[in-house]
Design a protein around this motif. Structure first.
Motif, PDB file in Angstrom:
ATOM      1  N   VAL A 693      -3.993 -15.421  -5.528  1.00 19.08           N
ATOM      2  CA  VAL A 693      -2.766 -15.961  -4.819  1.00 19.08           C
ATOM      3  C   VAL A 693      -1.644 -14.977  -4.787  1.00 19.08           C
ATOM      4  CG1 VAL A 693      -1.071 -17.684  -5.185  1.00 19.08           C
ATOM      5  CG2 VAL A 693      -3.346 -18.197  -5.949  1.00 19.08           C
ATOM      6  N   ILE A 694      -0.982 -15.213  -3.586  1.00 19.03           N
ATOM      7  CA  ILE A 694       0.176 -14.171  -3.349  1.00 19.03           C
ATOM      8  C   ILE A 694       1.349 -14.884  -3.484  1.00 19.03           C
ATOM      9  CG2 ILE A 694       1.147 -12.527  -1.785  1.00 19.03           C
ATOM     10  CD1 ILE A 694      -1.426 -12.570  -0.099  1.00 19.03           C
ATOM     11  N   VAL A 695       2.217 -14.561  -4.421  1.00 16.76           N
ATOM     12  CA  VAL A 695       3.479 -14.845  -4.586  1.00 16.76           C
ATOM     13  C   VAL A 695       4.673 -13.744  -4.149  1.00 16.76           C
ATOM     14  CG1 VAL A 695       2.693 -16.492  -6.216  1.00 16.76           C
ATOM     15  CG2 VAL A 695       3.813 -14.214  -6.997  1.00 16.76           C
ATOM     16  N   GLU A 696       5.913 -14.081  -4.118  1.00 15.06           N
ATOM     17  CA  GLU A 696       6.931 -13.243  -3.779  1.00 15.06           C
ATOM     18  C   GLU A 696       7.788 -13.259  -5.089  1.00 15.06           C
ATOM     19  OE1 GLU A 696       9.871 -12.371  -0.166  1.00 15.06           O
ATOM     20  OE2 GLU A 696      10.217 -14.385  -0.961  1.00 15.06           O
ATOM     21  N   VAL A 717      -3.175 -13.038  -9.490  1.00 14.36           N
ATOM     22  CA  VAL A 717      -2.094 -13.164  -8.875  1.00 14.36           C
ATOM     23  C   VAL A 717      -1.574 -11.813  -8.064  1.00 14.36           C
ATOM     24  CG1 VAL A 717       0.554 -13.598  -8.931  1.00 14.36           C
ATOM     25  CG2 VAL A 717      -1.455 -15.050 -10.234  1.00 14.36           C
ATOM     26  N   ILE A 718      -1.190 -11.985  -7.145  1.00  8.14           N
ATOM     27  CA  ILE A 718      -0.485 -10.934  -6.422  1.00  8.14           C
ATOM     28  C   ILE A 718       1.183 -10.965  -6.151  1.00  8.14           C
ATOM     29  CG2 ILE A 718      -0.365  -9.104  -4.214  1.00  8.14           C
ATOM     30  CD1 ILE A 718      -3.394  -9.967  -3.820  1.00  8.14           C
ATOM     31  N   VAL A 719       1.654 -10.116  -6.473  1.00 10.99           N
ATOM     32  CA  VAL A 719       3.666 -10.235  -6.673  1.00 10.99           C
ATOM     33  C   VAL A 719       3.805  -9.589  -5.425  1.00 10.99           C
ATOM     34  CG1 VAL A 719       5.619 -10.315  -7.510  1.00 10.99           C
ATOM     35  CG2 VAL A 719       3.807 -11.035  -8.929  1.00 10.99           C
ATOM     36  N   VAL A 720       4.398  -9.677  -4.458  1.00 12.11           N
ATOM     37  CA  VAL A 720       4.718  -8.957  -3.184  1.00 12.11           C
ATOM     38  C   VAL A 720       6.427  -8.829  -3.391  1.00 12.11           C
ATOM     39  CG1 VAL A 720       5.153  -8.824  -0.842  1.00 12.11           C
ATOM     40  CG2 VAL A 720       3.067  -9.568  -1.843  1.00 12.11           C
ATOM     41  N   ASP A 721       6.808  -7.624  -3.458  1.00 13.91           N
ATOM     42  CA  ASP A 721       8.021  -7.058  -3.612  1.00 13.91           C
ATOM     43  C   ASP A 721       9.212  -7.880  -2.586  1.00 13.91           C
ATOM     44  OD1 ASP A 721      10.503  -5.938  -4.709  1.00 13.91           O
ATOM     45  OD2 ASP A 721      10.096  -4.042  -3.875  1.00 13.91           O
ATOM     46  N   HIS A 722      10.401  -8.417  -2.784  1.00 13.38           N
ATOM     47  CA  HIS A 722      11.236  -8.886  -2.018  1.00 13.38           C
ATOM     48  C   HIS A 722      12.186  -7.906  -1.379  1.00 13.38           C
ATOM     49  CE1 HIS A 722      13.397  -8.316  -5.561  1.00 13.38           C
ATOM     50  NE2 HIS A 722      14.527  -9.023  -4.860  1.00 13.38           N
ATOM     51  N   ASN A 723      11.981  -6.590  -1.773  1.00 11.95           N
ATOM     52  CA  ASN A 723      12.887  -5.587  -1.060  1.00 11.95           C
ATOM     53  C   ASN A 723      12.281  -4.882  -0.084  1.00 11.95           C
ATOM     54  OD1 ASN A 723      15.023  -5.488  -3.311  1.00 11.95           O
ATOM     55  ND2 ASN A 723      13.319  -4.784  -4.600  1.00 11.95           N
ATOM     56  N   LYS A 724      12.774  -5.078   1.287  1.00 10.86           N
ATOM     57  CA  LYS A 724      12.467  -4.639   2.603  1.00 10.86           C
ATOM     58  C   LYS A 724      12.287  -3.216   2.487  1.00 10.86           C
ATOM     59  CE  LYS A 724      13.806  -8.431   5.657  1.00 10.86           C
ATOM     60  NZ  LYS A 724      14.841  -8.953   5.568  1.00 10.86           N
ATOM     61  N   GLY A 725      11.131  -2.966   2.973  1.00 10.69           N
ATOM     62  CA  GLY A 725      10.961  -1.623   3.429  1.00 10.69           C
ATOM     63  C   GLY A 725      10.354  -0.782   2.106  1.00 10.69           C
ATOM     64  N   SER A 726      10.071  -1.339   0.970  1.00  8.88           N
ATOM     65  CA  SER A 726       9.646  -0.570  -0.174  1.00  8.88           C
ATOM     66  C   SER A 726       8.196  -0.253  -0.061  1.00  8.88           C
ATOM     67  CB  SER A 726       9.900  -1.638  -1.434  1.00  8.88           C
ATOM     68  OG  SER A 726       9.116  -2.574  -1.436  1.00  8.88           O
ATOM     69  N   SER A 727       7.739   0.510  -0.535  1.00  8.09           N
ATOM     70  CA  SER A 727       6.253   0.719  -0.187  1.00  8.09           C
ATOM     71  C   SER A 727       5.597   1.744  -1.550  1.00  8.09           C
ATOM     72  CB  SER A 727       5.982   1.773   0.983  1.00  8.09           C
ATOM     73  OG  SER A 727       6.573   2.791   0.948  1.00  8.09           O
ATOM     74  N   TRP A 728       4.492   1.762  -1.645  1.00 15.34           N
ATOM     75  CA  TRP A 728       3.727   2.694  -2.802  1.00 15.34           C
ATOM     76  C   TRP A 728       4.324   3.982  -2.556  1.00 15.34           C
ATOM     77  CZ3 TRP A 728       1.913   2.088  -7.538  1.00 15.34           C
ATOM     78  CH2 TRP A 728       1.008   3.187  -8.077  1.00 15.34           C
ATOM     79  N   GLU A 757       3.024  -2.864   1.744  1.00  7.60           N
ATOM     80  CA  GLU A 757       1.629  -3.087   1.563  1.00  7.60           C
ATOM     81  C   GLU A 757       1.335  -4.720   1.438  1.00  7.60           C
ATOM     82  OE1 GLU A 757       3.194  -1.040  -0.273  1.00  7.60           O
ATOM     83  OE2 GLU A 757       1.985   0.978   0.105  1.00  7.60           O
ATOM     84  N   GLY A 758       2.222  -5.457   0.894  1.00  8.17           N
ATOM     85  CA  GLY A 758       2.522  -6.806   0.865  1.00  8.17           C
ATOM     86  C   GLY A 758       2.282  -7.658   2.159  1.00  8.17           C
ATOM     87  N   GLU A 759       3.403  -7.273   2.865  1.00  6.56           N
ATOM     88  CA  GLU A 759       3.346  -7.629   4.272  1.00  6.56           C
ATOM     89  C   GLU A 759       2.033  -7.490   4.969  1.00  6.56           C
ATOM     90  OE1 GLU A 759       6.759  -5.864   5.999  1.00  6.56           O
ATOM     91  OE2 GLU A 759       8.304  -7.243   5.144  1.00  6.56           O
ATOM     92  N   TYR A 760       1.520  -6.517   4.837  1.00  8.21           N
ATOM     93  CA  TYR A 760       0.349  -6.223   5.508  1.00  8.21           C
ATOM     94  C   TYR A 760      -0.747  -7.356   5.253  1.00  8.21           C
ATOM     95  CZ  TYR A 760      -4.281  -4.295   6.936  1.00  8.21           C
ATOM     96  OH  TYR A 760      -5.539  -4.072   7.365  1.00  8.21           O
TER      97      TYR A 760
END
Ligand code: DMJ
Length: 947
Positions: A693-696, A717-728, A757-760
């Protein structure tokens, strides 16, 4: 004191005159060369900013077709003339100097509606005016019949006018200046929108601004520039002490975290040391020393320099060095690190000998990466400082080599032309202002005796644009002795000389005679040559095909070094195993490495294992010596398995410190939590059983989100960062932590993905909801190791691929993830298509053209050197196809390649090694696949979806 120095000088020059190098004659030759450039500018270009030496005309902003950003140096303010004022004094062209000052005062005005670079205008124009003013006053003092009219500090007044026009750029929240400003209107709203600036851009203001303040008594300029320096210092990475390349002028967030000593950063480091030299403020020396140690620890490797990530300095970000870094040995001389300076300079000299000039960028095996050379000064600047500090005639020879190349290759009727491509010595219609301001100035000063100059250069610091600022600007009233740079070894050895001045350099090493310095320098150069020779041998062998492609590919794997080690890289783990090294995780999640020589594949592998362990131990010692301990994030790899993705790309995230350790790979259908932040009851809980499950991120604790999903039956669970533009690649990774009391009932894994990565992942999930008209939940795999995507793809092709006619699959893996594969029809062996996979790190369509060219060419050269072809023509045909595919992969439009018998034969017969691709080699960026179809006359290429 002056007499003493002059006596020493006479003896020295006599000695050199008996040697092979005739300094006096060479000095005259440089003078002639400089004057050829200067008179060409004056005759054909002035009052324009720059000379176009092929057109024999001036480059005028708004008239000459724009070249983009590079034209931000131009402001229709006679740039070259102002930049060259003090060179005229250095070479003794006093009549020309008088005339030039007059022309600047009479004709140059700054009130134009043009947007200029704050950095370039500061170093070239403001610096040129201030130094020109000081030289004018000096000349008047020495020769009262000259410049009689120069009574009103006219050039300094122009500097004030210009300085005032630059000041609004500093009105940012941080004090870092905006990168561009309109000379007439200041910070227009449109300019304020551009918030990014480079480290060097904000950090190369202080010398000129402080000089302006001290000469005028108005502190504002110095205050602004100091504030910018302070802010930059506060933004260094607190563990590594390295700087990134680009940051936001308001919040100081890093936009590009790659860290080197060349483009984008160079003169910030230079100004830390030189601010200390000019102003005597030891805080700047302390900062410089911290940065210097960091650079020498992380960026420097023997004679070579590798850009790294500022926050993960063991990860290299580029495969090439840019020519701007050639100023570093000069700075090392000022720092007192002569032996390191000799070493790096020798490496650069090898490049110069090989290619005649320093290309704009060159690879770590000293090949051309970007073939331009706009006659930059950095290499000759370092040669000057090394000669001054060692008196080793080798550096005179080096300078002569450069002069010979200039005369042989870039002298044109109307001046000196920049080189478009040093491999074929094609010219470009440009002669940048620094050619006269710096390149010829340093060349002249190398051959000039002190008596040839109207002033003693050691009483000045040279700015990054080689303008002279007097050290007495920073003298304090408490100390009567004048401050002075002391570079000359004889002077350093003379007690009498040293008693009459205060040396401003951080003189770390004890003084040595020039004979001793010369011997030591020779030894360092020989060592450097040997190291580089080893590299060249490898290069030559592979180019000459002396190794089989298998050997070359294998060799990439063999030379695993501690600095490249990524514990989640399966290929590297295999290599460790072969070296007899086993890996385990300690209780505190620390990685434990154990070496057992007898378990190694061969005695040679056992030796490598030992070397590797030593390197790791050293790195660990260095890290604990003065770095704050940091918990490294444990990388986890995520891939969508079904078509069309088939395991591409591999996304990297980090594992939470709570829940399952993910020792076994997890696979499951993806789902999105609703509400997305998953902090309250989940409305779609009934759909989540058995799913990942993907969550923010945000609004509640990570553990709370996981618990909610777990109670709905989720398997991960996959937690996707809420900070725009962040990346690994671009953000500091971290591990989500729980709360010891509250998380021991969590048994499923939680993985953190940065926003990009999350947005992708979400975007692909949503596409799949409508894939082929039916709702599909894509299957995601997540684990500590990536699924070998190439294998996965190959297996899929075998079972479901078109025509199910896949014959031999040939491929070669590279450490950076380039894979080429020719897929052939089984019956007649005719190629169906050729597929490439590229991993281009941070390079995207928006990157600089140099980066496009660089990354693609590097891959092309690499594949060209390891693949075997029946003929050179076939090699070229194949490499052209790789090139086209590479550009397409970045998103640039390319023409279809023509089909030709050569190419067809190359595709039929090319021998590439069958090695598993290293799909998560630790390099940043996603893997992009391009497939080129062998259809008819043309070979159209297209991006493979999901790759
Ligand atoms: C010059 O304008 C300066 O030396 C600057 O610091 C870097 N680039 C150019 C020359 O290459």
């Amino acid at each position: 004191m002056k007499t003493l120095i002059r006596v020493i000088v006479v003896l020295l020059s006599a000695a050199i005159a008996t040697g092979e190098i005739d300094k006096a004659a060479l000095k005259e030759q440089v003078l002639e060369m400089f004057m050829h450039g200067y008179t060409s500018y004056m005759d054909h270009a002035w009052p324009a900013d720059e000379l176009m030496p092929l057109s024999c005309a001036g480059r005028v902003r708004g008239v000459t077709p724009s070249r983009g950003d590079v034209d931000d140096s131009l402001g229709n303010f006679s740039l070259t003339l102002i930049d060259t004022l003090d060179t005229l004094i250095v070479v003794g062209a006093y009549d020309e100097f008088e005339d030039a000052v007059q022309k600047v005062v009479d004709h140059v005005r700054f009130d134009s509606d043009l947007v200029v670079s704050v950095f370039e205008t500061n170093i070239r124009v403001l610096g040129g005016l201030i130094s020109g003013h000081l030289m004018a006053e000096m000349l008047r003092g020495q020769q009262p019949n000259r410049l009689k009219w120069y009574t009103d500090r006219q050039l300094l007044k122009m500097a004030i006018d210009l300085g005032d026009r630059l000041l609004p750029a500093f009105n940012t929240s941080s004090g870092l200046p905006y990168s561009r400003i309109n000379l007439r209107h200041g910070m227009l709203a449109s300019l304020k929108r551009q918030k990014d600036t480079c480290t060097a851009c904000g950090g190369t203001m202080l010398l000129e601004m402080a000089a302006l303040s001290r000469l005028t008594g108005n502190p504002v300029y110095e205050e602004k520039a100091r504030k910018a320096m302070d802010f930059l210092w506060s933004q260094r990475h607190r563990s590594s002490d390295l700087m990134g390349t680009v940051l936001d002028v308001h919040d100081g967030n890093w936009v590009r975290r790659d860290s080197g000593i060349g483009a984008g950063i160079d003169s910030y480091y230079e100004y830390c040391l030189k601010a200390y030299i000019l102003l005597g403020d030891s805080a700047y020396l302390e900062r410089f020393n911290r940065h210097y140690d960091a650079v020498m620890r992380y960026v420097n490797k023997g004679p070579l320099f590798f850009d790294v990530q500022m926050h993960r300095p063991t990860i290299a970000t580029r495969s090439f060095m840019d020519s701007l870094l050639a100023f570093w040995p000069g700075l090392q001389v000022l720092k007192g690190d002569i032996s390191e300076a000799v070493q790096m300079h020798e490496m650069l000299f090898q490049v110069v000998q090989k290619h005649k000039f320093l290309p704009e960028a060159f690879t770590h095996d000293l090949q051309v990466h970007w073939a331009e050379h706009p006659l930059r000064p950095e290499f000759i600047e370092s040669t000057y400082f090394l000669y001054r500090a060692t008196k080793d005639p080798h550096y005179l020879e080096v300078a002569k080599t450069v002069m010979d190349s200039l005369n042989a290759h870039v002298r044109v009727r109307c001046g000196w032309a920049g080189v478009k491509d040093i491999r074929v010595m094609t010219h470009e219609d440009r002669m940048d202002s620094f050619v006269l301001s710096e390149t010829f100035k340093y060349l002249f000063m190398i051959f000039a005796e002190p008596a040839d100059l109207p002033f003693d250069p050691d009483n000045y610091v040279l700015t990054t644009e080689a303008h002279f600022l007097p050290l007495n600007l920073g003298d304090s009233k408490d100390n009567a002795l004048p401050r002075r740079l002391i570079l000359d070894p004889d002077e350093r050895l003379s007690d009498a000389a040293m008693l009459q001045v205060r040396p401003v350099l951080p003189l770390s090493a004890s003084p040595k005679s020039k004979e001793r310095l010369g011997e030591e320098a020779r030894a360092v150069r020989e060592r450097t040559q040997n190291v580089l020779e080893e590299l060249h041998t490898l290069q030559r062998q592979s180019a000459a095909g002396q190794r089989s492609p298998q050997q070359v590919c294998a060799q990439n794997a063999e030379r695993l070094r501690a600095i490249d080690f990524n514990p989640s890289n399966p290929a590297q783990l295999r290599q460790l195993e072969e070296m007899g090294i086993t890996l385990s995780y300690g209780e505190d999640s620390r990685l434990l490495l154990t070496h057992q020589g007898t378990a190694a594949k061969s005695p040679e592998h056992a030796q490598w294992g030992m070397d590797f362990m030593t390197e790791i131990a050293e790195a660990a010692r260095a890290a604990t010596a003065d770095l704050a301990p940091a918990t490294p994030a444990e990388p986890v790899y995520l891939q969508i398995l079904g078509p069309p993705h088939l395991g591409f790309p591999v996304l990297t995230g980090s594992l939470a410190l709570y829940g399952s350790r993910l020792m076994k790979q997890l696979q499951g259908p993806l789902a999105l939590a609703y509400p997305f932040r998953a902090c309250d009851k989940l409305d779609n809980a009934h759909e989540l059983a058995g799913k990942v499950v993907i969550v923010e991120r945000s609004d509640c604790m990570f553990v709370d989100k996981t618990k909610l999903a777990q109670s709905a039956g989720a398997v991960g669970v996959i937690v996707v960062d809420h900070n725009k533009g962040s990346s690994w690649a671009g953000s500091q990774s971290f591990s989500m932590s729980g709360d010891a009391k509250n998380d021991d009932d969590i048994h499923i894994p939680t993985v953190f993905l940065f926003r990009k990565e999350g947005e992708y992942l979400i975007q692909e999930w949503s596409k799949m909801q409508r894939w082929h008209g039916k709702r599909t939940d894509p299957i995601v795999a997540m684990g500590r190791h990536a699924v070998d995507a190439e294998h996965w793809f190959a297996a899929w092709l075998r079972h479901f691929g078109e025509k199910s006619a896949v014959g031999e699959i040939q491929q070669c893996a590279f450490v950076d993830g380039l894979v080429a594969r020719v897929v052939q029809e089984e019956s007649d062996g005719a190629p169906l298509y050729v597929q490439f996979a590229f991993r281009f790190g941070p390079v995207t369509m928006d990157s600089e053209p140099i980066e496009h060219q660089g990354i693609v060419e590097r891959h092309v050269n690499h594949i060209g050197s390891i693949a075997e072809f029946a003929s050179n023509e076939e090699r070229h045909a194949f490499m052209n196809l790789v090139r086209a595919a590479g550009y397409l992969s970045i998103g640039l439009s390319v023409k279809d390649e023509e089909s030709s018998p050569r190419l067809m034969n190359a595709l039929r017969t090319v021998q590439l090694e069958e090695t598993m691709p290293d799909s998560n080699s630790g390099l940043t960026g996603r893997l992009t696949r391009v497939r080129c179809f062998i259809t008819g006359d043309k070979i159209p290429c297209e991006l493979v979806p999901g790759g």
